[in-house]
Motif scaffolding. Structure first.
Motif, PDB file in Angstrom:
ATOM      1  N   TYR A 268       0.803  -1.226   0.000  1.00  0.00           N
ATOM      2  CA  TYR A 268       0.000   0.000   0.000  1.00  0.00           C
ATOM      3  C   TYR A 268       0.836   1.277   0.000  1.00  0.00           C
ATOM      4  O   TYR A 268       0.273   2.383   0.017  1.00  0.00           O
ATOM      5  N   ASP A 269       2.160   1.142  -0.028  1.00  0.00           N
ATOM      6  CA  ASP A 269       3.063   2.296  -0.013  1.00  0.00           C
ATOM      7  C   ASP A 269       2.783   3.193   1.187  1.00  0.00           C
ATOM      8  O   ASP A 269       2.536   4.392   1.078  1.00  0.00           O
ATOM      9  N   ILE A 270       2.789   2.577   2.362  1.00  0.00           N
ATOM     10  CA  ILE A 270       2.523   3.269   3.630  1.00  0.00           C
ATOM     11  C   ILE A 270       3.668   2.969   4.588  1.00  0.00           C
ATOM     12  O   ILE A 270       4.130   1.829   4.683  1.00  0.00           O
ATOM     13  N   LYS A 271       4.129   3.977   5.300  1.00  0.00           N
ATOM     14  CA  LYS A 271       5.224   3.770   6.250  1.00  0.00           C
ATOM     15  C   LYS A 271       4.679   3.386   7.618  1.00  0.00           C
ATOM     16  O   LYS A 271       3.856   4.098   8.197  1.00  0.00           O
ATOM     17  N   TYR A 272       5.140   2.247   8.127  1.00  0.00           N
ATOM     18  CA  TYR A 272       4.742   1.750   9.441  1.00  0.00           C
ATOM     19  C   TYR A 272       5.866   1.981  10.434  1.00  0.00           C
ATOM     20  O   TYR A 272       7.022   1.666  10.168  1.00  0.00           O
ATOM     21  N   THR A 273       5.507   2.527  11.612  1.00  0.00           N
ATOM     22  CA  THR A 273       6.483   2.747  12.674  1.00  0.00           C
ATOM     23  C   THR A 273       5.966   2.162  13.973  1.00  0.00           C
ATOM     24  O   THR A 273       4.837   2.456  14.384  1.00  0.00           O
ATOM     25  N   PHE A 274       6.778   1.331  14.602  1.00  0.00           N
ATOM     26  CA  PHE A 274       6.469   0.861  15.952  1.00  0.00           C
ATOM     27  C   PHE A 274       7.068   1.864  16.923  1.00  0.00           C
ATOM     28  O   PHE A 274       8.263   2.162  16.875  1.00  0.00           O
ATOM     29  N   LEU A 275       6.221   2.406  17.791  1.00  0.00           N
ATOM     30  CA  LEU A 275       6.674   3.440  18.728  1.00  0.00           C
ATOM     31  C   LEU A 275       6.849   2.867  20.119  1.00  0.00           C
ATOM     32  O   LEU A 275       5.895   2.363  20.722  1.00  0.00           O
ATOM     33  N   PHE A 276       8.075   2.939  20.624  1.00  0.00           N
ATOM     34  CA  PHE A 276       8.343   2.652  22.026  1.00  0.00           C
ATOM     35  C   PHE A 276       8.753   3.981  22.632  1.00  0.00           C
ATOM     36  O   PHE A 276       9.853   4.470  22.407  1.00  0.00           O
ATOM     37  N   MET A 277       7.831   4.584  23.360  1.00  0.00           N
ATOM     38  CA  MET A 277       7.970   5.956  23.814  1.00  0.00           C
ATOM     39  C   MET A 277       9.279   6.202  24.582  1.00  0.00           C
ATOM     40  O   MET A 277       9.721   5.366  25.351  1.00  0.00           O
ATOM     41  N   LYS A 278       9.876   7.368  24.328  1.00  0.00           N
ATOM     42  CA  LYS A 278      11.129   7.753  24.976  1.00  0.00           C
ATOM     43  C   LYS A 278      10.852   8.750  26.099  1.00  0.00           C
ATOM     44  O   LYS A 278       9.983   9.620  25.975  1.00  0.00           O
ATOM     45  N   HIS A 279      11.597   8.642  27.173  1.00  0.00           N
ATOM     46  CA  HIS A 279      11.497   9.598  28.276  1.00  0.00           C
ATOM     47  C   HIS A 279      11.961  10.972  27.797  1.00  0.00           C
ATOM     48  O   HIS A 279      12.898  11.085  26.989  1.00  0.00           O
ATOM     49  N   SER A 280      11.329  12.030  28.275  1.00  0.00           N
ATOM     50  CA  SER A 280      11.738  13.378  27.877  1.00  0.00           C
ATOM     51  C   SER A 280      11.102  14.421  28.774  1.00  0.00           C
ATOM     52  O   SER A 280       9.924  14.744  28.635  1.00  0.00           O
ATOM     53  N   GLY A 281      11.898  14.971  29.689  1.00  0.00           N
ATOM     54  CA  GLY A 281      11.418  16.076  30.504  1.00  0.00           C
ATOM     55  C   GLY A 281      11.145  17.307  29.664  1.00  0.00           C
ATOM     56  O   GLY A 281      10.235  18.090  29.965  1.00  0.00           O
ATOM     57  N   GLN A 282      11.914  17.495  28.588  1.00  0.00           N
ATOM     58  CA  GLN A 282      11.733  18.651  27.713  1.00  0.00           C
ATOM     59  C   GLN A 282      10.354  18.619  27.049  1.00  0.00           C
ATOM     60  O   GLN A 282       9.673  19.649  26.971  1.00  0.00           O
ATOM     61  N   GLN A 283       9.941  17.456  26.584  1.00  0.00           N
ATOM     62  CA  GLN A 283       8.615  17.359  25.973  1.00  0.00           C
ATOM     63  C   GLN A 283       7.517  17.469  27.023  1.00  0.00           C
ATOM     64  O   GLN A 283       6.432  17.993  26.732  1.00  0.00           O
ATOM     65  N   LEU A 284       7.780  17.006  28.240  1.00  0.00           N
ATOM     66  CA  LEU A 284       6.805  17.193  29.318  1.00  0.00           C
ATOM     67  C   LEU A 284       6.597  18.676  29.606  1.00  0.00           C
ATOM     68  O   LEU A 284       5.481  19.096  29.939  1.00  0.00           O
ATOM     69  N   ASP A 285       7.642  19.478  29.484  1.00  0.00           N
ATOM     70  CA  ASP A 285       7.499  20.928  29.658  1.00  0.00           C
ATOM     71  C   ASP A 285       6.519  21.494  28.634  1.00  0.00           C
ATOM     72  O   ASP A 285       5.704  22.371  28.947  1.00  0.00           O
ATOM     73  N   ILE A 286       6.605  21.007  27.395  1.00  0.00           N
ATOM     74  CA  ILE A 286       5.685  21.453  26.341  1.00  0.00           C
ATOM     75  C   ILE A 286       4.253  21.053  26.693  1.00  0.00           C
ATOM     76  O   ILE A 286       3.318  21.865  26.580  1.00  0.00           O
ATOM     77  N   LEU A 287       4.086  19.815  27.156  1.00  0.00           N
ATOM     78  CA  LEU A 287       2.752  19.342  27.527  1.00  0.00           C
ATOM     79  C   LEU A 287       2.220  20.113  28.732  1.00  0.00           C
ATOM     80  O   LEU A 287       1.009  20.373  28.819  1.00  0.00           O
ATOM     81  N   SER A 288       3.107  20.492  29.644  1.00  0.00           N
ATOM     82  CA  SER A 288       2.684  21.258  30.823  1.00  0.00           C
ATOM     83  C   SER A 288       2.038  22.578  30.416  1.00  0.00           C
ATOM     84  O   SER A 288       1.050  23.013  31.015  1.00  0.00           O
ATOM     85  N   GLU A 289       2.596  23.223  29.408  1.00  0.00           N
ATOM     86  CA  GLU A 289       2.027  24.485  28.927  1.00  0.00           C
ATOM     87  C   GLU A 289       0.612  24.274  28.412  1.00  0.00           C
ATOM     88  O   GLU A 289      -0.295  25.080  28.677  1.00  0.00           O
ATOM     89  N   LEU A 290       0.401  23.183  27.662  1.00  0.00           N
ATOM     90  CA  LEU A 290      -0.929  22.886  27.132  1.00  0.00           C
ATOM     91  C   LEU A 290      -1.904  22.547  28.251  1.00  0.00           C
ATOM     92  O   LEU A 290      -3.073  22.949  28.227  1.00  0.00           O
TER      93      LEU A 290
END
Length: 330
Positions: A268-290
């Motif tokens: 189907y010409d589709i890209k599949y990615t298996f996500l194993f989430m990475k720890h990130s305080g920096q991204q948590l800061d972004i989520l905190s703002e939201l």
């Protein structure tokens, strides 16, 4: 200190006494107030991830938390004693179903001021998973169409809100949680018990899958050519093995196990990615703002006292929870 552990894969978890953790230079010691239960905990308990993440026993369960810092290492620069924080510790520091936790300062963020400890504990794993899926992998843009499976689950409830914040048109699958997903902003809700989602969803830009199996396979029928699928429940593929730096034997095993998905990618010409989430305080800061702005909100199904951790884990494994299940320690 008390900890909720397993002493072997597929064994029932129990409470034991463990020594207080010692912190390294870049770590803080957190007094845990609340911890979140995730499907990941059940997978770890059953040994489903031991090929990727072999753990020593006894293993304290739990992957995210909120609490108060009571000690800081001499190399810590961002936090102080008394700070209220939340986070998802890196894999080798896993184990948040306990009274105290040592965690790297890069893995945590200040708790959003408008959230309780229980609400904050519900966020890290599902929030980071949703952000990394939608932002880092799918690069969702305004006006794109995204299908999010299991919309009333932990990841689904957060991902719907975040995708809407990014300007996407969001479809989701649900049955018992239809009203909940509607309240979270989903544009199209498919009751998967009465409708085949692959019959009504066509030419979407992306899919976030948290179910796996046939649901993941049928999702290839819903995405347009050149689109993307992210799964947190499917089989890790050879690309994931390479990114993780796994050895040759594990690469071969994963490549064989994911051969059907790889075939669908090519067909189907589709890209599949298996996500194993990475720890990130920096991204948590972004989520905190939201979270502080009220753009996204926690969705909690139940809060259990720590003493009832076994019941809470069993309830989570039924798959009936709408939103997150929380353990309250203090």
């Amino acid at each position: 200190m008390r900890a909720f552990v397993i002493e072997g894969y597929k064994k029932d978890p129990i409470f034991i006494e463990r020594p207080m953790p010692r912190i390294r230079d870049n770590e803080v010691l957190v007094e845990i107030h609340a911890a979140s239960i995730n499907p990941l905990d059940a997978k770890i308990r059953k040994g489903e991830l031991k090929l990727l993440l072999p753990y020593d026993m006894p293993l304290t369960l739990g992957n995210d938390f909120s609490g108060t810092i009571i000690e800081v290492g001499k190399g810590v620069t961002k936090f102080n004693v008394g700070d209220e924080v939340y986070g998802r510790p890196r894999s080798e520091k896993m184990g948040t179903f306990t009274e105290y936790l040592s965690v790297h300062e890069a893995d945590i963020a200040l708790k959003p001021k408008n959230l309780s400890f229980e609400e904050a504990a519900s966020i890290p794993l599902v929030g980071l998973t949703s952000y990394q899926a939608l932002h880092d992998i799918l690069s969702v843009k305004n006006g794109q169409k995204v299908l999010i499976h299991a919309g009333s689950g932990g990841v689904g409830t957060f991902a719907i809100q975040l995708a809407k914040e990014m300007g996407a048109y969001v479809a989701t699958t649900s049955s018992e949680g239809i009203e909940l997903t509607k309240s979270l902003g989903a544009d199209k809700i498919i009751n998967y018990k009465s409708v085949n989602f692959e019959d009504v969803i066509k030419d979407y830009d992306a899919v976030i899958d948290s179910v796996g199996g046939e649901t993941l396979e049928k999702s290839f029928l819903t995405v347009k050519k050149g689109g993307k699928i992210v799964s947190i429940a499917g089989t890790p593929n050879g690309r994931f093995a390479k990114e993780m730096g796994l050895g040759l034997i594990k690469k071969i095993i994963l490549s064989l196990a994911s051969s059907k998905i790889t075939g669908l990618e090519k067909k189907y010409d589709i890209k599949y990615t298996f996500l194993f989430m990475k720890h990130s305080g920096q991204q948590l800061d972004i989520l905190s703002e939201l979270l502080e702005a009220g753009t996204v909100k926690p969705t909690i199904d139940r809060v259990f006292p720590f003493e009832e951790a076994k019941h809470a884990l069993a309830y989570t494994e039924t798959g009936k929870a709408k939103g997150k299940v929380i353990l309250k320690l203090r």
